[in-house]
Design a protein around this motif. Structure first.
Motif, short mmCIF file in Angstrom:
data_model
loop_
_atom_site.label_atom_id
_atom_site.label_comp_id
_atom_site.label_asym_id
_atom_site.label_seq_id
_atom_site.Cartn_x
_atom_site.Cartn_y
_atom_site.Cartn_z
N ALA A 1 0.95 -1.26 0.06
CA ALA A 1 -0.10 0.05 -0.07
C ALA A 1 0.73 1.23 -0.03
O ALA A 1 0.46 2.12 -0.77
CB ALA A 1 -0.91 -0.02 1.17
N ASN A 2 2.07 1.18 0.66
CA ASN A 2 2.89 2.42 0.75
C ASN A 2 3.50 2.77 -0.68
O ASN A 2 4.11 3.54 -0.91
CB ASN A 2 4.18 2.12 1.66
N LEU A 3 3.35 1.97 -1.34
CA LEU A 3 3.90 2.08 -2.93
C LEU A 3 3.07 2.97 -3.79
O LEU A 3 3.32 2.93 -5.12
CB LEU A 3 4.27 0.58 -3.57
N LEU A 4 1.82 3.06 -3.47
CA LEU A 4 0.57 3.29 -4.41
C LEU A 4 0.52 5.08 -4.41
O LEU A 4 -0.57 5.12 -5.38
CB LEU A 4 -0.71 2.69 -3.97
N GLN A 5 1.21 5.83 -3.90
CA GLN A 5 0.78 6.98 -3.86
C GLN A 5 0.90 7.56 -5.26
O GLN A 5 -0.01 8.44 -5.76
CB GLN A 5 1.66 7.86 -2.89
#
Length: 448
Positions: A291-295
């Motif tokens: 999820a941290n990679l999705l910005q």
């Protein structure tokens, strides 16, 4: 020859990736041993010749055995008969989707024992569509009992693997002309099934590029839009290699390890990025590390990527703070499609429940029916609500009535039951100057 400009795919990003994923999925399901890239390509003229000496009663069985012979297994003893479809509703149903036009009967062990074929599709101009329906259905349901999930374009894409791309592409659209009308008026154009002729062309291009078929050699036999999809698609894939799967791995299961996912999300290919997001969305739960990679994907200029990234975050039970803030921003200020996707992804979160409910209430107050439906759907996940929600919800119910939005209306009334002790009184009081709205909502409320 050096191309001065980068070739462009013949279809937009979203359908491009959809059919690449379908193709890859089918290739994995079939396996390399069941595909012969050198098999004969079947043209519409070949089908006409095949059934030229058949009566209407005979040619479904001949087609079935012809198509079935191009796949492993036996079709002995299988017979088809006809369904009369005289009423308009039956004809509409029969011609609405290619695979749905043929209904198989099966034995207890999954073997095809026979089938029924809609008679309305025997008539010109539907005959080619009937052939495509038979091809899709036969290749979709193997007599060994294997069956892919229904409701996806796979049933229609699958025959491309067995030399039937031109038949499927040329049957993708009915075009008939009312000769009693002036030129250009009174023409009847009807799309069959889920896949357009242009998209079939691109599917054939993927097939030529990935598994070595030779649909390009018969491009002159295709509808113009299918030919465009095929030739431009081949040019694009050969020059760029920009496909959501690697050609060398077309029959292999995708690697879903974190390092590979991280690499695919951070690469330059929008096709790979979107396909990776859709794979993550379909995989179930998503880890906070992913999820941290999705910005960046949430902020992408292509809304299909932003929507997919939001859907992936909706699969994460513990969204990291930076990703959550990005999702909340999109829900409040993003473009229409991405905002709806972000709203739909919002889940109860003890740290942020009040912020989420306040945002959903605010968006609901001015939302169009599509966004309002997403807001209500997310609000139903909570157990308590801000006092301001009642007015926003009732206002949305009025818009649902004006738009005849049944789904939104029913969801809104479910939520009204949760926030109002007497929903009917609340409706009557809020819409006291509009008895029509009161009557419609009261009727739906009694049926809920």
């Amino acid at each position: 020859m050096i191309w001065p400009f980068r070739p462009q795919p013949p279809v937009p990003l979203s359908p491009k990736v959809r059919y690449e994923r379908e193709f890859h999925s089918i290739a994995q399901w079939l396996g390399q041993s069941r595909i012969d890239p050198q098999q004969t390509t079947i043209l519409p003229n070949d089908v006409d010749a095949l059934i030229a000496d058949c009566s209407v009663e005979q040619w479904p069985n001949r087609l079935f055995h012809f198509f079935r012979a191009r796949m492993p297994g036996s079709a002995e003893g299988v017979e088809f008969d006809w369904i009369d479809a005289d009423d308009a509703a039956s004809q509409e149903q029969a011609s609405d989707g290619q695979a749905a036009a043929v209904t198989f009967t099966r034995t207890d062990d999954g073997q095809i024992s026979g089938g029924r074929f809609h008679r309305s599709l025997a008539e010109f101009p539907y005959r080619l569509s009937a052939v495509a329906a038979m091809a899709a259905a036969v290749h979709f349901r193997d007599t060994s009992g294997e069956e892919r999930p229904s409701g996806t374009p796979s049933a229609e894409v699958l025959p491309v693997f067995f030399g039937l791309g031109p038949v499927m592409a040329n049957a993708a659209l009915h075009e008939t002309e009312d000769h009693g009308s002036t030129a250009g008026q009174g023409a009847d154009t009807r799309r069959n099934g889920n896949v357009s002729a242009l998209e079939y062309g691109y599917c054939m291009a993927i097939s030529d590029w990935a598994i070595g078929t030779n649909y390009a050699s018969v491009s002159n036999m295709l509808r113009p839009d299918a030919r465009e999809g095929l030739l431009n698609g081949i040019r694009f894939l050969q020059k760029t290699g920009d496909c959501s799967f690697e050609r060398e791995s077309v029959f292999a299961e995708p690697d879903s390890s974190f390092d590979v996912v991280q690499s695919r999300l951070g690469g330059s290919s929008k096709s790979v990025l979107l396909a990776t997001l859709l794979d993550l969305r379909d995989s179930g739960s998503v880890s906070p590390e992913v999820a941290n990679l999705l910005q960046d994907a949430l902020d992408d200029q292509d809304p299909s990527i932003g929507c997919a990234a939001a859907a992936v975050l909706g699969r994460c039970s513990d969204i990291p703070e930076p990703a959550f803030e990005a999702l909340l921003w999109q829900a409040e200020s993003g473009t229409a499609a991405v905002s709806r996707a972000a709203v739909a992804a919002l889940q109860p979160n003890p740290q942020h429940d009040e912020r989420i409910k306040a945002l959903l209430t605010k968006r609901l107050h001015t939302a169009d029916p599509a966004l309002a439906t997403a807001c209500i759907h997310s609000l139903l996940r909570f157990n308590d609500y801000p006092s301001e929600l009642n007015q926003s919800l009732l206002k949305s119910l009025g818009r649902f009535v004006s738009a005849a939005a049944e789904d939104g209306m029913n969801l809104g009334l479910q939520l009204l039951h949760k926030v109002e002790q007497s929903p009917l009184d609340a409706i009557a009081h809020y819409f006291d100057d509009d008895p029509t709205v009161v009557a419609i909502l009261s009727e739906h409320l009694s049926e809920a």
